[in-house]
Design a protein around this motif. Sequence first.
Motif, PDB file in Angstrom:
ATOM      1  N   THR A 196      42.417  35.562  36.387  1.00 45.72           N
ATOM      2  CA  THR A 196      42.763  36.178  37.681  1.00 45.72           C
ATOM      3  C   THR A 196      41.518  36.278  38.558  1.00 45.72           C
ATOM      4  O   THR A 196      41.046  37.382  38.851  1.00 45.72           O
ATOM      5  CB  THR A 196      43.347  37.580  37.461  1.00 45.72           C
ATOM      6  OG1 THR A 196      42.401  38.367  36.719  1.00 45.72           O
ATOM      7  CG2 THR A 196      44.654  37.534  36.693  1.00 45.72           C
ATOM      8  N   PRO A 197      40.949  35.161  38.987  1.00 49.01           N
ATOM      9  CA  PRO A 197      39.734  35.235  39.802  1.00 49.01           C
ATOM     10  C   PRO A 197      39.954  35.897  41.155  1.00 49.01           C
ATOM     11  O   PRO A 197      38.994  36.353  41.771  1.00 49.01           O
ATOM     12  CB  PRO A 197      39.333  33.765  39.966  1.00 49.01           C
ATOM     13  CG  PRO A 197      40.604  33.007  39.791  1.00 49.01           C
ATOM     14  CD  PRO A 197      41.393  33.767  38.774  1.00 49.01           C
TER      15      PRO A 197
ATOM     16  N   SER B 269      30.444  39.532  26.617  1.00 58.11           N
ATOM     17  CA  SER B 269      31.872  39.810  26.469  1.00 58.11           C
ATOM     18  C   SER B 269      32.683  39.391  27.695  1.00 58.11           C
ATOM     19  O   SER B 269      33.754  39.944  27.956  1.00 58.11           O
ATOM     20  CB  SER B 269      32.106  41.291  26.161  1.00 58.11           C
ATOM     21  OG  SER B 269      31.437  42.128  27.073  1.00 58.11           O
ATOM     22  N   GLY B 270      32.214  38.389  28.435  1.00 55.28           N
ATOM     23  CA  GLY B 270      33.060  37.738  29.429  1.00 55.28           C
ATOM     24  C   GLY B 270      32.799  38.092  30.881  1.00 55.28           C
ATOM     25  O   GLY B 270      31.987  38.937  31.211  1.00 55.28           O
ATOM     26  N   ASP B 271      33.508  37.374  31.761  1.00 52.49           N
ATOM     27  CA  ASP B 271      33.354  37.452  33.214  1.00 52.49           C
ATOM     28  C   ASP B 271      31.937  37.082  33.635  1.00 52.49           C
ATOM     29  O   ASP B 271      31.332  37.721  34.497  1.00 52.49           O
ATOM     30  CB  ASP B 271      33.731  38.836  33.737  1.00 52.49           C
ATOM     31  CG  ASP B 271      35.227  38.953  34.006  1.00 52.49           C
ATOM     32  OD1 ASP B 271      35.955  37.986  33.715  1.00 52.49           O
ATOM     33  OD2 ASP B 271      35.669  40.002  34.507  1.00 52.49           O
ATOM     34  N   THR B 272      31.421  36.024  33.039  1.00 50.44           N
ATOM     35  CA  THR B 272      30.124  35.507  33.453  1.00 50.44           C
ATOM     36  C   THR B 272      30.239  34.846  34.817  1.00 50.44           C
ATOM     37  O   THR B 272      29.308  34.910  35.628  1.00 50.44           O
ATOM     38  CB  THR B 272      29.613  34.489  32.417  1.00 50.44           C
ATOM     39  OG1 THR B 272      29.769  35.035  31.108  1.00 50.44           O
ATOM     40  CG2 THR B 272      28.156  34.140  32.660  1.00 50.44           C
ATOM     41  N   MET B 273      31.375  34.223  35.090  1.00 46.43           N
ATOM     42  CA  MET B 273      31.607  33.555  36.363  1.00 46.43           C
ATOM     43  C   MET B 273      32.384  34.471  37.302  1.00 46.43           C
ATOM     44  O   MET B 273      32.703  35.610  36.949  1.00 46.43           O
ATOM     45  CB  MET B 273      32.377  32.250  36.125  1.00 46.43           C
ATOM     46  CG  MET B 273      31.836  31.403  34.992  1.00 46.43           C
ATOM     47  SD  MET B 273      30.142  30.856  35.277  1.00 46.43           S
ATOM     48  CE  MET B 273      30.477  29.317  36.121  1.00 46.43           C
ATOM     49  N   ASP B 274      32.706  33.933  38.486  1.00 49.19           N
ATOM     50  CA  ASP B 274      33.481  34.719  39.437  1.00 49.19           C
ATOM     51  C   ASP B 274      34.828  34.055  39.745  1.00 49.19           C
ATOM     52  O   ASP B 274      35.850  34.737  39.855  1.00 49.19           O
ATOM     53  CB  ASP B 274      32.690  34.916  40.724  1.00 49.19           C
ATOM     54  CG  ASP B 274      33.086  36.189  41.438  1.00 49.19           C
ATOM     55  OD1 ASP B 274      33.347  37.203  40.764  1.00 49.19           O
ATOM     56  OD2 ASP B 274      33.152  36.179  42.683  1.00 49.19           O
TER      57      ASP B 274
ATOM     58  N   ASN C 141      38.532  37.334  32.253  1.00 50.61           N
ATOM     59  CA  ASN C 141      39.612  36.941  33.150  1.00 50.61           C
ATOM     60  C   ASN C 141      39.107  36.259  34.427  1.00 50.61           C
ATOM     61  O   ASN C 141      39.904  35.789  35.228  1.00 50.61           O
ATOM     62  CB  ASN C 141      40.465  38.164  33.517  1.00 50.61           C
ATOM     63  CG  ASN C 141      39.664  39.249  34.211  1.00 50.61           C
ATOM     64  OD1 ASN C 141      38.795  39.848  33.589  1.00 50.61           O
ATOM     65  ND2 ASN C 141      39.948  39.512  35.475  1.00 50.61           N
ATOM     66  N   HIS C 142      37.778  36.181  34.615  1.00 52.84           N
ATOM     67  CA  HIS C 142      37.204  35.401  35.711  1.00 52.84           C
ATOM     68  C   HIS C 142      36.601  34.090  35.218  1.00 52.84           C
ATOM     69  O   HIS C 142      35.991  33.361  36.008  1.00 52.84           O
ATOM     70  CB  HIS C 142      36.127  36.215  36.443  1.00 52.84           C
ATOM     71  CG  HIS C 142      36.681  37.244  37.379  1.00 52.84           C
ATOM     72  ND1 HIS C 142      36.662  37.101  38.739  1.00 52.84           N
ATOM     73  CD2 HIS C 142      37.295  38.425  37.131  1.00 52.84           C
ATOM     74  CE1 HIS C 142      37.224  38.163  39.302  1.00 52.84           C
ATOM     75  NE2 HIS C 142      37.618  38.974  38.338  1.00 52.84           N
TER      76      HIS C 142
ATOM     77  N   ALA D  63      33.398  42.405  16.244  1.00 54.63           N
ATOM     78  CA  ALA D  63      34.449  41.684  16.954  1.00 54.63           C
ATOM     79  C   ALA D  63      34.187  41.787  18.456  1.00 54.63           C
ATOM     80  O   ALA D  63      33.563  42.740  18.933  1.00 54.63           O
ATOM     81  CB  ALA D  63      35.820  42.249  16.617  1.00 54.63           C
ATOM     82  N   ILE D  64      34.693  40.791  19.216  1.00 48.23           N
ATOM     83  CA  ILE D  64      34.429  40.744  20.656  1.00 48.23           C
ATOM     84  C   ILE D  64      35.716  40.386  21.380  1.00 48.23           C
ATOM     85  O   ILE D  64      36.417  39.438  21.013  1.00 48.23           O
ATOM     86  CB  ILE D  64      33.347  39.690  21.007  1.00 48.23           C
ATOM     87  CG1 ILE D  64      32.132  39.813  20.080  1.00 48.23           C
ATOM     88  CG2 ILE D  64      32.912  39.829  22.455  1.00 48.23           C
ATOM     89  CD1 ILE D  64      31.193  38.627  20.148  1.00 48.23           C
ATOM     90  N   ALA D  65      36.019  41.144  22.420  1.00 49.23           N
ATOM     91  CA  ALA D  65      37.128  40.841  23.328  1.00 49.23           C
ATOM     92  C   ALA D  65      36.717  41.326  24.708  1.00 49.23           C
ATOM     93  O   ALA D  65      35.938  42.274  24.837  1.00 49.23           O
ATOM     94  CB  ALA D  65      38.418  41.514  22.882  1.00 49.23           C
ATOM     95  N   HIS D  66      37.254  40.685  25.749  1.00 44.95           N
ATOM     96  CA  HIS D  66      36.858  41.095  27.094  1.00 44.95           C
ATOM     97  C   HIS D  66      37.542  42.388  27.513  1.00 44.95           C
ATOM     98  O   HIS D  66      36.907  43.311  28.018  1.00 44.95           O
ATOM     99  CB  HIS D  66      37.179  39.979  28.095  1.00 44.95           C
ATOM    100  CG  HIS D  66      36.850  40.352  29.513  1.00 44.95           C
ATOM    101  ND1 HIS D  66      35.551  40.535  29.943  1.00 44.95           N
ATOM    102  CD2 HIS D  66      37.650  40.597  30.590  1.00 44.95           C
ATOM    103  CE1 HIS D  66      35.563  40.857  31.225  1.00 44.95           C
ATOM    104  NE2 HIS D  66      36.829  40.912  31.641  1.00 44.95           N
ATOM    105  N   GLU D  67      38.829  42.472  27.319  1.00 44.65           N
ATOM    106  CA  GLU D  67      39.604  43.623  27.775  1.00 44.65           C
ATOM    107  C   GLU D  67      39.620  44.716  26.712  1.00 44.65           C
ATOM    108  O   GLU D  67      39.939  44.463  25.561  1.00 44.65           O
ATOM    109  CB  GLU D  67      41.040  43.189  28.085  1.00 44.65           C
ATOM    110  CG  GLU D  67      41.523  43.483  29.484  1.00 44.65           C
ATOM    111  CD  GLU D  67      41.911  44.937  29.668  1.00 44.65           C
ATOM    112  OE1 GLU D  67      41.818  45.697  28.702  1.00 44.65           O
ATOM    113  OE2 GLU D  67      42.306  45.304  30.790  1.00 44.65           O
TER     114      GLU D  67
END
Length: 539
Positions: free
Chosen positions: A374-375, A302-307, A333-334, A411-415
């Motif tokens: 917003t990294p 569900s996201g923010d795999t990166m930085d 968001n990253h 369903a999938i969302a990050h926030e």
Amino acid sequence: MVRVPAAVSVPATALARRCRTLGSRVRRTARRAPRVRPVVQELVQQPSPYTRALGLMAVVLLGAWLGLLIVGNVRAPVGPMNTTMTLRPSLTGGTKINVSPLGALELDSHIAPVRLDVNVDQLDPVRAQALVDHPERLSGLQDEVARDVEHGTLDLAVRSCVAVVSGATALGLAVYRRPRRALAAGGLALTLLAASGATAFATWNPDSVLEPKFSGLLSSAPSLVGNARSIVSEFDVYQKELARLVTNVTKLYDVTSTLPAYEPDPSTIRVLHVSDIHLNPASWKIVASLVKQYDIDVIVDSGDTMDHGTAAENGFLDPIADLGAPYVWVRGNHDSRLTQRYLEHMKNAHVLDDGRALTVAGLRFAGIGDPQFTPDRSTAPGGGAAEELAGARLASSLRDQRAAGTPVDIAIAHEPSAARLTDGEVPLVLAGHLHHEQTEVMRYGTRLRVEGSTGGSGLRAIEGTYPDPIETSVLYVDRDTRRLQAWDEIKLGGLGLTTAEVSRHLPKENHPGAPRSTPPASPSPASPPLSSSPSGTAP
């Protein structure tokens, strides 16, 4: 010439008479005067009744604890195993089953100031070999285990009563040196144990075995905790539930002393939910291990795999192709659009955005990427409105899919604030972002599962006083109804800590005797409230 008067001579007899008269007057005066008793000041102040009561209570508790520690345990056979049962003082109660060296199971079986500890000491080779030679005896093993546990618990209750009375009486005699005080301490200890037993009986929760908490070797967790589908369908009374749990433990101690392979229930689809990896390379090894141990069908990120989402970081994603299960991903968001395009061309990866839906491993997924990038952990102006718009777009897509006859299962969302807008449109929605897990059933029936950080917050973990744990979960979804049956929350120690905990959870509707769940109503009559978490922030 001066004349000196002549000395007056007093006869001796008259002088003696005058002295006696004077002595008599002094004695009469002394008798008439009030007697003054000497004042003796006490050097030791007597303690107050409250102090004496607290002292007696301290003697009772310490003596009872020492008695339990020394003689308050019972060695009892439970099926093919030799166990030691012990009562221990505790603030929360419960039952702890120690299976050395694999780990321990904790059950919220009761609320009382005593805890039941069951130590599995060893497997009796004679009884174990008898089960191997005569497999038909396994059918009666559950009843045998239930009887053994009942007898062991009864013996433990008698032994514990003797232990607390003896310990409190002996310590009371050593402290007060008065037999009456010592007997009072022993009686009070017995009263406290009886009250604790009554409280444990009144708060006894036979369903606690359905949601055990495992801590120990991660590789043994699936076999020890058991199968979600069989727990729901077969454990209807406590004796059978406990017997099946002990049976699972027994299977770990076979004659070759090797751990058996985990055999998942073919009627469930196993989903591994990960989130907020934040460039932690250790996460891929953990994910690969869980895929193998639990025989995972599909992984959801569900996201923010990166930085920071730069091109230089893209190589970090390469292990996804070899994890052993399909990888469904939404942007956090990253994560940049550059990161998303890199994953779209990777084998084994399935990228969801703008409400796109697809079927993977027998489940229908739909997701949307985070509208913010917003990294630097900044707060973008209007971020809350952007998340709300993204959630509304995802909810609209879910309605379109249902109208087309292809309803979405997950369903999938990050926030989480965006995920909340899908309430009533889908049975289950997954999110991340908060770096700690939580679960709730929203107003219109949709279950929201927020995952913790599977990367232990990445390098940001060193900014706090304590390292953030690595969190992930395994979701068991029924293959026929596509509804969540159970989930295991897995928590690992971060940054050098080597702890592991697995907690089994069941939806209320899946507990034995609960009414069957119904799917969420089609579209919600009103928009659900937004998340109370601050919008636009980037952990």
